[in-house]
Enzyme design. Sequence first.
Site, PDB file in Angstrom:
ATOM      1  N   ARG A 224      42.060  41.871  39.687  1.00  0.00           N
ATOM      2  CA  ARG A 224      43.514  41.737  39.556  1.00  0.00           C
ATOM      3  C   ARG A 224      44.069  41.268  40.897  1.00  0.00           C
ATOM      4  O   ARG A 224      43.578  41.692  41.955  1.00  0.00           O
ATOM      5  CB  ARG A 224      44.173  43.078  39.171  1.00  0.00           C
ATOM      6  CG  ARG A 224      44.056  43.449  37.708  1.00  0.00           C
ATOM      7  CD  ARG A 224      44.873  42.513  36.808  1.00  0.00           C
ATOM      8  NE  ARG A 224      44.808  42.862  35.398  1.00  0.00           N
ATOM      9  CZ  ARG A 224      44.027  42.268  34.485  1.00  0.00           C
ATOM     10  NH1 ARG A 224      43.211  41.305  34.825  1.00  0.00           N
ATOM     11  NH2 ARG A 224      44.085  42.646  33.206  1.00  0.00           N
ATOM     12  N   HIS A 272      43.169  32.568  35.569  1.00  0.00           N
ATOM     13  CA  HIS A 272      42.893  33.804  34.814  1.00  0.00           C
ATOM     14  C   HIS A 272      42.023  33.501  33.585  1.00  0.00           C
ATOM     15  O   HIS A 272      42.383  33.814  32.444  1.00  0.00           O
ATOM     16  CB  HIS A 272      44.209  34.492  34.399  1.00  0.00           C
ATOM     17  CG  HIS A 272      43.998  35.956  34.078  1.00  0.00           C
ATOM     18  ND1 HIS A 272      44.911  36.936  34.381  1.00  0.00           N
ATOM     19  CD2 HIS A 272      42.970  36.611  33.470  1.00  0.00           C
ATOM     20  CE1 HIS A 272      44.457  38.117  33.989  1.00  0.00           C
ATOM     21  NE2 HIS A 272      43.274  37.934  33.429  1.00  0.00           N
TER      22      HIS A 272
END
Length: 309
Positions: A224, A272
């Site tokens: 993250r 991502h």
Amino acid sequence: MINVLFAAKAERWPEYEAPLKAAFKAADLIVDLRMDFPPEEVDYIVYAPNSPVQDFSPYTRCKAVLNLWAGVENVVGNTTLTMPLARMVDPGMTQGMMEWVVGHVMRHHLGMDRNILGQNGDWTAHVPPLAQDRRVTILGLGELGSTCAQALAQLGFDVTGWSRSPKNLSDVTCLSGEAGLTEALSRADILVLLLPKTAATENLLNAERLARMPQGAMIVNPGRGPLIDDDALLAALDRGQIAHATLDVFRIEPLPLDHPYWAHPKVTVTPHIASETRVKTASQVIAENVQRGESGLPFLHLVDRSAGY
Ligand SMILES: NC(=O)c1ccc[n+]([C@@H]2O[C@H](COP(=O)([O-])OP(=O)(O)OC[C@H]3O[C@@H](n4cnc5c(N)ncnc54)[C@H](OP(=O)(O)O)[C@@H]3O)[C@@H](O)[C@H]2O)c1
């Protein structure tokens, strides 16, 4: 009849409808799966945190919320969610992450850019070390981190892993605690971040900890964005302490066009995509959890609400 609400963005419904129905059928579950139910009639919610459902209080008979994503930081703090919350542990996603991490570690290990990007007549040979002479550290030894650690160990890398609780994985040096983190970072020729975003992991990789890594280390972050202090990383890249960072996740996504990462010569940005939930295998995991709920068995992959993951 079990009523299952599919609460995700409408564009995901065509992808998931048939595989979920097939998985429920294969698990001998008689399910009415829909995108719309009166809330008080819903037994389970298949959930993506970007769904329109943000207030769980009307779902009075719901037995569990089954997340389609591995990361739960956008739902774990929702105070209206009082029923059990399971995160996604999907064999397809795990394999995808292992392939992505191994690929990017190998890119840096072999120095592949030198030839892929350098077709300029330079015939200089570059001999990389063998895997056993390259130390790879993985922060986070959960479903994804432990699989990546073991795959890299099987390739011969000298792998160290770090987690909150002590672990025992074959061919991986497993560390925990603050002293363990210091040691794990000092051994990180290549560092892979596979921690969840929680209050305890935010800015974990700050200036002080970056400085403990070997000179010229490389970072791969599919975990993250907020795990890294971005300003500290940019400074470490600029002074050469960190040779390259491959970043898949960011504080703001999509990464804003004016963010310094986009143009930085020592940063690779990927959008991502390290690993997606795979519809077929994830549907089987959801069906298994509904089956467990209906049989009175404990749900799999429950989120620890106080730890935040
Ligand atoms: N980029 C992508 O496409 C993508 C896809 C899927 C997932 N992800 C990210 O990957 C993360 C990891 O997924 P997962 O399924 O492997 O999660 P997981 O099974 O919950 O594992 C998390 C690991 O992090 C460790 N950890 C958590 N907090 C810690 C702390 N404060 N200090 C030290 N270690 C800590 C845990 O320690 P314990 O073992 O002691 O609990 C565990 O080993 C997800 O949360 C998500 O953010 C990204």
